[in-house]
Design a protein around this motif. Structure first.
Motif, PDB file in Angstrom:
ATOM      1  N   PHE A  66      -2.557   4.590   5.047  1.00 37.72           N
ATOM      2  CA  PHE A  66      -3.506   3.750   5.778  1.00 37.72           C
ATOM      3  C   PHE A  66      -4.071   4.533   6.955  1.00 37.72           C
ATOM      4  CE2 PHE A  66      -1.127   0.528   3.525  1.00 37.72           C
ATOM      5  CZ  PHE A  66      -2.114  -0.365   3.159  1.00 37.72           C
ATOM      6  N   LEU A  67      -5.400   4.720   6.944  1.00 36.10           N
ATOM      7  CA  LEU A  67      -6.064   5.392   8.050  1.00 36.10           C
ATOM      8  C   LEU A  67      -6.487   4.378   9.117  1.00 36.10           C
ATOM      9  CD1 LEU A  67      -8.333   7.788   5.960  1.00 36.10           C
ATOM     10  CD2 LEU A  67      -6.092   8.275   6.970  1.00 36.10           C
ATOM     11  N   LEU A  68      -6.858   3.193   8.662  1.00 35.41           N
ATOM     12  CA  LEU A  68      -7.278   2.137   9.583  1.00 35.41           C
ATOM     13  C   LEU A  68      -6.764   0.817   9.027  1.00 35.41           C
ATOM     14  CD1 LEU A  68      -9.009   1.132  12.003  1.00 35.41           C
ATOM     15  CD2 LEU A  68     -10.896   0.903  10.391  1.00 35.41           C
ATOM     16  N   PHE A  69      -6.145   0.055   9.894  1.00 34.51           N
ATOM     17  CA  PHE A  69      -5.611  -1.251   9.503  1.00 34.51           C
ATOM     18  C   PHE A  69      -5.813  -2.175  10.691  1.00 34.51           C
ATOM     19  CE2 PHE A  69      -2.366  -4.324   8.279  1.00 34.51           C
ATOM     20  CZ  PHE A  69      -2.560  -4.384   6.916  1.00 34.51           C
ATOM     21  N   GLY A  75       0.822  -1.209   0.000  1.00 37.32           N
ATOM     22  CA  GLY A  75       0.000   0.000   0.000  1.00 37.32           C
ATOM     23  C   GLY A  75       0.854   1.256   0.000  1.00 37.32           C
ATOM     24  N   LYS A  76       1.875   1.265   0.824  1.00 34.01           N
ATOM     25  CA  LYS A  76       2.755   2.439   0.885  1.00 34.01           C
ATOM     26  C   LYS A  76       3.519   2.607  -0.422  1.00 34.01           C
ATOM     27  CE  LYS A  76       3.193   2.459   5.869  1.00 34.01           C
ATOM     28  NZ  LYS A  76       4.012   2.176   7.031  1.00 34.01           N
ATOM     29  N   GLN A 104      -8.939   1.179   5.987  1.00 34.84           N
ATOM     30  CA  GLN A 104      -9.332   2.378   5.260  1.00 34.84           C
ATOM     31  C   GLN A 104      -8.046   3.008   4.744  1.00 34.84           C
ATOM     32  OE1 GLN A 104     -11.496   4.896   7.951  1.00 34.84           O
ATOM     33  NE2 GLN A 104     -13.269   3.541   8.015  1.00 34.84           N
ATOM     34  N   VAL A 105      -8.092   3.357   3.472  1.00 29.78           N
ATOM     35  CA  VAL A 105      -6.899   3.944   2.868  1.00 29.78           C
ATOM     36  C   VAL A 105      -7.250   5.289   2.261  1.00 29.78           C
ATOM     37  CG1 VAL A 105      -5.783   1.740   2.404  1.00 29.78           C
ATOM     38  CG2 VAL A 105      -7.297   2.704   0.701  1.00 29.78           C
TER      39      VAL A 105
END
Length: 145
Positions: free
Chosen positions: A112-115, A105-106, A134-135
Motif C-alpha cells: 500500500f502506497l496510499l491508504f 491486501g498484504k 494506491q497499491v
C-alpha cells in the motif's frame, strides 16, 4: 275591459285562431327559455357530475379492493427492513474495516502506497466513507485482492 272583449268577439275566426296561436307560441317560448332550458342545463351539469363521481367511485373502489394486498406487502417490506437494519452495524466500524482491507491486501502480496479514508457521508441507513488508496503489485495480485 268589456270593450276589448267586444272587439275580440267581432274579429273573424281566422284572426282569433292566429291570436291564440301567437299566445300559445309566446307561452311556449317563455316556458322553454325561462323554465325548461335552465333546468336542461342543470340536468346536463348533474349528469356530468354523476359520471365524474361514478368514475371516481370506481377508481376508489379499485384502490379499496387492492388495500389488503398492499397492506400485506407493506408488512412484508417492514419485516425485510427490520431484518436489514439488524444486519447493518449501528455505528461506524471504519477502523476494523480498514484493518481488514489492509490485511487482505498484504495477504495478496500488495504494497500500500496510499491508504487514506475520506470524510464520512451519512445516508439514511448507512454512512459512505470514501477510501483513497494506491497499491503496488502484480496485475494478478491486484485482481485477487
Amino acid at each position: 275591459m268589456a270593450a276589448v272583449v267586444d272587439t275580440y268577439l267581432k274579429w273573424p275566426t281566422s284572426r282569433k285562431a292566429l291570436l291564440w296561436v301567437g299566445i300559445t307560441v309566446a307561452v311556449g317560448l317563455g316556458y322553454y327559455f325561462l323554465g325548461f332550458q335552465p333546468r336542461l342545463r342543470e340536468l346536463q351539469r348533474l349528469e356530468e357530475e354523476y359520471d365524474r363521481l361514478g368514475k371516481e367511485l370506481r377508481e376508489n373502489q379499485a384502490i379499496a379492493d387492492n388495500l389488503p394486498r398492499v397492506k400485506e406487502e407493506v408488512r412484508r417490506l417492514d419485516e425485510k427492513l427490520a431484518e436489514a437494519l439488524q444486519k447493518l452495524p449501528n455505528r461506524e466500524e471504519i477502523p476494523s474495516l480498514l484493518q481488514t482491507i489492509s490485511d487482505l491486501g498484504k495477504d495478496s502480496g500488495l504494497e500500500f502506497l496510499l491508504f487514506k479514508p475520506g470524510a464520512s457521508q451519512p445516508k439514511e441507513f448507512y454512512a459512505e466513507v470514501p477510501l483513497e488508496m494506491q497499491v503496488l503489485g502484480r496485475y494478478h495480485d491486484v485482481a485477487v485482492f
